[in-house]
Design an enzyme around this catalytic site. Structure first.
Site, mmCIF file in Angstrom:
data_model
loop_
_atom_site.group_PDB
_atom_site.id
_atom_site.type_symbol
_atom_site.label_atom_id
_atom_site.label_comp_id
_atom_site.label_asym_id
_atom_site.label_seq_id
_atom_site.Cartn_x
_atom_site.Cartn_y
_atom_site.Cartn_z
ATOM 1 N N ASP A 1 44.416 41.568 40.449
ATOM 2 C CA ASP A 1 43.519 41.637 39.333
ATOM 3 C C ASP A 1 42.253 42.139 39.623
ATOM 4 O O ASP A 1 41.842 43.011 38.823
ATOM 5 C CB ASP A 1 43.501 40.319 38.938
ATOM 6 N N GLU B 1 38.714 36.835 40.826
ATOM 7 C CA GLU B 1 39.693 38.141 40.773
ATOM 8 C C GLU B 1 39.431 38.944 39.763
ATOM 9 O O GLU B 1 40.013 39.790 39.428
ATOM 10 C CB GLU B 1 41.024 37.510 40.547
#
Length: 257
Positions: free
Chosen positions: A178, A152
Site C-alpha cells: 500500500d 501503510e
C-alpha cells in the site's frame, strides 16, 4: 485464575525477533497445516482473505494446538469487529490503515476494558474467558492483549511519530504494497524511494521502544528490515506458497509435452 500469557507479546517486549507467515486461504484445515510448519506466528487475514467471524473463530480453534501464535488482522479498525475478535479468543490484533494518533488512541480504547477503555464486558459468555472458567479474565485480560497497527500510506507515515507516543500500542507494521502504491509505485515495493521510507520508519519505530513489523518475500529486503530493527517479520503467505508451487509443478511437466 488469570488469562494465559500472550507469548507473542512477551517475545516482542523482550526484544526478540519472531518470524511469521500470512494465512489467507480462509480454511481451518489449511490453517491447521500451517500451524505445523514451525512459524512463530501466523496472521489470519480478515482484510484481504475471504474470512468472517466464524471462519476466523474456526482457525483460532485449530491453531490452539499449535506453537504458532495466531494474529488476527481485522478488515478495518471498527470497535464492534475488535470486540468480536477479542471475545472469540484472539489475543493479538493487527489493524490496517492507521493514519492518525486519534485513530490509534481509539484502537487502544477498543481493546481495553473500562474504566480506561471501551471494550464491552461480556466475557462470561465468551470463548476468550473459557466460557466463564477464567474467573479473573476481566481484571487480567488487558495486560495480555497485543495491539499492532499498520502504517501503510503517506498520511500514516506523516503521523508516525505521534502514533509512537501512544501507550498501549505494542507494535507498528509497515505495509509495503500500500505504501508503494501511495508513493506512485504500484506493484514496486522495491523502488529505492519506497525502500528508504520503509527502513526509515522501522528505525523510528524501534527507537521509540515499539516493535517494528514487516511482510517481505524478498530476501534482501527482509535482511535490510532486520538490520533496521524489525522484530515481527512475515516471510511468506500460504496463498503464494500454494500458487507458486502449483504453477512451477505444472510448468515443469507441461514443458515435456
Amino acid at each position: 485464575m488469570p488469562v494465559p500469557i500472550n507469548t507473542f507479546k512477551k517475545s516482542l517486549s523482550a526484544g526478540d525477533t519472531v518470524f511469521g507467515c500470512w494465512v489467507g486461504l480462509a480454511s481451518p484445515f489449511s490453517a491447521e497445516l500451517m500451524g505445523t510448519a514451525g512459524f512463530d506466528w501466523l496472521v489470519i487475514d480478515g482484510e484481504h482473505g475471504p474470512n468472517d467471524l466464524r471462519s476466523i473463530l474456526a482457525q483460532l480453534q485449530v491453531l490452539e494446538a499449535s506453537d504458532s501464535h495466531p494474529v488476527v488482522r481485522v478488515p478495518v479498525g471498527e470497535t464492534y469487529l475488535i470486540k468480536q475478535m477479542l471475545d472469540a479468543g484472539a489475543q493479538t490484533l493487527l489493524v490496517p490503515m492507521v493514519e492518525s494518533a486519534a485513530q490509534a488512541r481509539q484502537l487502544v480504547r477498543d481493546v481495553t476494558y473500562p474504566p480506561h477503555g471501551d471494550r464491552g464486558v461480556g466475557y462470561a459468555l465468551s470463548r476468550s474467558a473459557r466460557f466463564s472458567q477464567i474467573s479473573d479474565y476481566g481484571t487480567t485480560a488487558d495486560a495480555q492483549i497485543c495491539l499492532l497497527v499498520q502504517v501503510e500510506n503517506l498520511k500514516g507515515l506523516a503521523a508516525l511519530d505521534e502514533i509512537l507516543e501512544i501507550d498501549g500500542i505494542d507494535g507498528v507494521f509497515i505495509g509495503p504494497a500500500d505504501l508503494a502504491a501511495d508513493m506512485g509505485h504500484m506493484g514496486n515495493a522495491q523502488h529505492p524511494d519506497v525502500q528508504a521510507a520503509i527502513m526509515d520508519a522501522l528505525r523510528r519505530i524501534k527507537a521509540a521502544g515499539k516493535a517494528p513489523g514487516i511482510l517481505s518475500t524478498n530476501d534482501p529486503m527482509t535482511l535490510d528490515a532486520l538490520d533496521a530493527g524489525a522484530q515481527f517479520v512475515a516471510v511468506g503467505a500460504d496463498v503464494l506458497l500454494l500458487s507458486h508451487s502449483a504453477q512451477a509443478l505444472a510448468k515443469k511437466w507441461q514443458s515435456t509435452k
